[in-house]
Enzyme design. Structure first.
Site, PDB file in Angstrom:
ATOM      1  N   ARG A 211       0.841  -1.205   0.000  1.00 18.23           N
ATOM      2  CA  ARG A 211       0.000   0.000   0.000  1.00 18.23           C
ATOM      3  C   ARG A 211       0.875   1.255   0.000  1.00 18.23           C
ATOM      4  NH1 ARG A 211      -3.890  -3.322   3.141  1.00 18.23           N
ATOM      5  NH2 ARG A 211      -2.618  -3.151   5.003  1.00 18.23           N
ATOM      6  N   PHE A 227     -11.399  -3.731  -5.995  1.00 21.77           N
ATOM      7  CA  PHE A 227     -11.461  -4.565  -4.784  1.00 21.77           C
ATOM      8  C   PHE A 227     -10.852  -3.774  -3.612  1.00 21.77           C
ATOM      9  CE2 PHE A 227     -10.639  -7.266  -8.522  1.00 21.77           C
ATOM     10  CZ  PHE A 227     -11.748  -8.096  -8.531  1.00 21.77           C
ATOM     11  N   ASP A 249     -15.751  -1.750  -5.088  1.00 23.96           N
ATOM     12  CA  ASP A 249     -15.889  -2.971  -4.300  1.00 23.96           C
ATOM     13  C   ASP A 249     -17.355  -3.389  -4.358  1.00 23.96           C
ATOM     14  OD1 ASP A 249     -13.875  -4.313  -1.986  1.00 23.96           O
ATOM     15  OD2 ASP A 249     -15.997  -4.814  -1.760  1.00 23.96           O
ATOM     16  N   SER A 250     -17.605  -4.691  -4.230  1.00 15.35           N
ATOM     17  CA  SER A 250     -18.991  -5.169  -4.276  1.00 15.35           C
ATOM     18  C   SER A 250     -19.656  -5.104  -2.907  1.00 15.35           C
ATOM     19  CB  SER A 250     -19.030  -6.603  -4.808  1.00 15.35           C
ATOM     20  OG  SER A 250     -18.224  -7.430  -3.998  1.00 15.35           O
ATOM     21  N   ASP A 299      -6.653  -6.046  -6.605  1.00 17.55           N
ATOM     22  CA  ASP A 299      -6.324  -6.885  -5.431  1.00 17.55           C
ATOM     23  C   ASP A 299      -7.535  -7.752  -5.079  1.00 17.55           C
ATOM     24  OD1 ASP A 299      -5.096  -7.980  -3.228  1.00 17.55           O
ATOM     25  OD2 ASP A 299      -5.550  -6.275  -1.914  1.00 17.55           O
ATOM     26  N   CYS A 339      -3.778 -13.590  -4.183  1.00 18.35           N
ATOM     27  CA  CYS A 339      -3.529 -14.170  -2.858  1.00 18.35           C
ATOM     28  C   CYS A 339      -3.978 -15.629  -2.849  1.00 18.35           C
ATOM     29  CB  CYS A 339      -4.219 -13.361  -1.772  1.00 18.35           C
ATOM     30  SG  CYS A 339      -5.993 -13.266  -1.952  1.00 18.35           S
TER      31      CYS A 339
HETATM   32  N1  SAH Z   1      -6.948  -4.181  -1.215  1.00 16.50           N
HETATM   33  C1  SAH Z   1      -7.644  -4.364   0.026  1.00 16.50           C
HETATM   34  C2  SAH Z   1      -8.042  -5.806   0.261  1.00 16.50           C
HETATM   35  C3  SAH Z   1      -8.924  -6.405  -0.810  1.00 16.50           C
HETATM   36  S1  SAH Z   1      -9.819  -7.783  -0.252  1.00 16.50           S
HETATM   37  C4  SAH Z   1      -6.797  -3.816   1.157  1.00 16.50           C
HETATM   38  O1  SAH Z   1      -5.659  -3.374   0.938  1.00 16.50           O
HETATM   39  O2  SAH Z   1      -7.258  -3.814   2.300  1.00 16.50           O
HETATM   40  C5  SAH Z   1     -10.884  -8.160  -1.565  1.00 16.50           C
HETATM   41  C6  SAH Z   1     -12.112  -7.277  -1.684  1.00 16.50           C
HETATM   42  O3  SAH Z   1     -12.791  -7.671  -2.876  1.00 16.50           O
HETATM   43  C7  SAH Z   1     -13.160  -7.378  -0.595  1.00 16.50           C
HETATM   44  O4  SAH Z   1     -13.402  -6.103  -0.073  1.00 16.50           O
HETATM   45  C8  SAH Z   1     -14.439  -7.902  -1.285  1.00 16.50           C
HETATM   46  O5  SAH Z   1     -15.619  -7.264  -0.806  1.00 16.50           O
HETATM   47  C9  SAH Z   1     -14.195  -7.512  -2.689  1.00 16.50           C
HETATM   48  N2  SAH Z   1     -14.829  -8.323  -3.749  1.00 16.50           N
HETATM   49  C10 SAH Z   1     -14.922  -9.673  -3.833  1.00 16.50           C
HETATM   50  N3  SAH Z   1     -15.453 -10.032  -5.021  1.00 16.50           N
HETATM   51  C11 SAH Z   1     -15.695  -8.894  -5.702  1.00 16.50           C
HETATM   52  C12 SAH Z   1     -16.221  -8.597  -6.996  1.00 16.50           C
HETATM   53  N4  SAH Z   1     -16.557  -9.569  -7.841  1.00 16.50           N
HETATM   54  N5  SAH Z   1     -16.311  -7.308  -7.369  1.00 16.50           N
HETATM   55  C13 SAH Z   1     -15.955  -6.312  -6.525  1.00 16.50           C
HETATM   56  N6  SAH Z   1     -15.439  -6.529  -5.311  1.00 16.50           N
HETATM   57  C14 SAH Z   1     -15.314  -7.792  -4.894  1.00 16.50           C
END
Ligand code: SAH
Length: 395
Positions: A211, A227, A249-250, A299, A339
């Site tokens: 980050r 995400f 984000d979803s 991510d 991940c």
């Molecule tokens: N980058 C973030 C962590 C990401 S975790 C950090 O640094 O803290 C993954 C995220 O993807 C979650 O918030 C989850 O809600 C979201 N997510 C999962 N599937 C998704 C989709 N199809 N579209 C959008 N968001 C999604």
């Protein structure tokens, strides 16, 4: 005597100190061990290999606690392991980097299935294996004594517990959660953390340094953060001087937390745009609108928990990376993460190569990402190396 006798030749991985015993390697189980009981693991010829925790429902039939026959698996051993885990982190992470830290990273800390993350006064514990479950009370007590924390909160609700035949368990194990909520500071930014309902233990500590790196790359750029969860990359990009950041984000809850985190840091809300959407669909919307960006972060959550899901996961990764590469302006950067334990770094690079080819884009790797130092990877346990990322520059 509770013991597992292996099939001939199946001791090899244990001799290389790999800590898992798969069901297919076991010839006989003796002494009727129960779930989480300690068993001696022996080669076909009877030679002692390890002490391990028995897990009757899982393909990973046992996980190694100790390689030494003279050791006893008890509270004192767990206490010593936890103390070692804490000591190992002392010089790896500076206090100004963060007041939150992964204290215990499972197998890599000699504690299979045990995850413990510290957020200030609160320690969040995840017990992911039958052996970890068996020692819940002792682990809680030792963590309390070693950290002096005010609260130990359990978040044993990860999917992998199902594979171990364990039910979901969440809630306070010791003390109380602070009435004012849980917060952390990381690289100069503050975040609220929902340890009860957030993802994993509440925050993705593994991405801490990545980050920061994105923040350093963001100056003057139009950024797309896919995400975004609670806004980690978004906040760093804004603090680093991004011209604009669109975060997708979803999860409405994640976006609410992210917005709250933006306010908490008094960052310029006018440069931030938020979108609740499925990234797979929304990248297509952005493409159809002719939008473009200088820096894109992808991510996503874990698509492939194990290698068995790798093919389907590979299609998912290729899809979003192909679309993202098309949205990049010439000279733009894509920070793309996986991940998934089931996707190796080598395969991930191949997937990106395929995505670039199909996108008709020339691109080069200009950096690589991994999990932060409080997420060690045992050399004898490459499965621990789950987080990988590539920084790719479009020509
Ligand atoms: N980058 C973030 C962590 C990401 S975790 C950090 O640094 O803290 C993954 C995220 O993807 C979650 O918030 C989850 O809600 C979201 N997510 C999962 N599937 C998704 C989709 N199809 N579209 C959008 N968001 C999604």
């Amino acid at each position: 005597m509770k013991q597992l006798i292996l099939k001939p030749g199946r001791e090899k991985s244990l001799l290389r100190r790999h800590p898992w015993i798969f069901s297919g390697a076991v010839a006989r189980v003796q002494g009727e061990p129960g779930m989480g009981d300690s068993v001696a693991v022996r080669a076909a010829g009877g030679e002692f290999l390890a002490w391990a925790a028995y897990s009757p429902a899982s393909q990973i039939r046992a996980r190694v606690w100790s390689w030494h026959e003279a050791e006893r698996i008890d509270a004192a051993l767990l206490h010593a392991r936890l103390r070692q885990a804490l000591a190992a982190r002392e010089r790896l992470l500076s206090a100004e980097a963060s007041d939150a830290m992964r204290l215990v990273h499972g197998e890599s800390d000699g504690l299979p299935g045990v995850i413990a993350d510290r957020y200030g006064e609160v320690v969040v514990l995840q017990l992911l294996s039958a052996g970890a479950e068996r020692w819940r009370a002792e682990l809680t007590q030792c963590l309390r004594a070693l950290t002096g924390c005010a609260c130990v909160y359990e978040r044993s609700d990860a999917d992998v517990r199902e594979l171990e035949g364990l039910p979901v368990k969440c809630g306070v194990l010791y003390g109380e959660l602070p009435a004012a909520g849980v917060q952390l500071r990381e690289h100069g930014l503050g975040y609220g953390v929902d340890v009860a309902a957030g993802h994993k233990t509440g925050f993705y500590l593994d991405q801490r340094d990545n980050r920061k790196r994105i923040g350093m790359l963001a100056r003057g750029r139009d950024v797309l953060n896919c995400f975004c969860y609670s806004g980690g990359f978004t906040l760093n990009a804004l603090a680093g001087g991004a011209k604009s950041v669109l975060s997708v984000d979803s999860s409405a809850d994640a976006l609410a937390q992210a917005r709250d985190n933006l306010v908490r840091n008094a960052l310029d809300a006018a440069r931030a745009e938020w979108q609740e959407a499925d990234v797979f669909k929304y990248l297509r919307v952005l493409r159809d609108q002719g939008r473009s960006y200088d820096l894109i972060v992808l991510d996503p959550p874990k698509f492939a928990p194990t290698a068995a899901f790798a093919e389907k996961a590979a299609r998912g990764y290729k899809d979003i990376n192909l679309l993202a590469l098309k949205l990049l302006r010439p000279g733009g950067l894509l920070a793309s993460f996986s991940c998934s334990g089931g996707i190796s770094a080598e395969l991930f690079q191949k997937i990106l190569a395929g995505a670039a080819l199909d996108a008709g884009v020339d691109a080069a790797i200009v950096g690589r990402f991994a999990a932060a130092a409080d997420h060690p990877v045992l050399l004898s346990f490459p499965e621990g190396d789950y987080l990988k990322g590539l920084l790719v520059r479009r020509a």
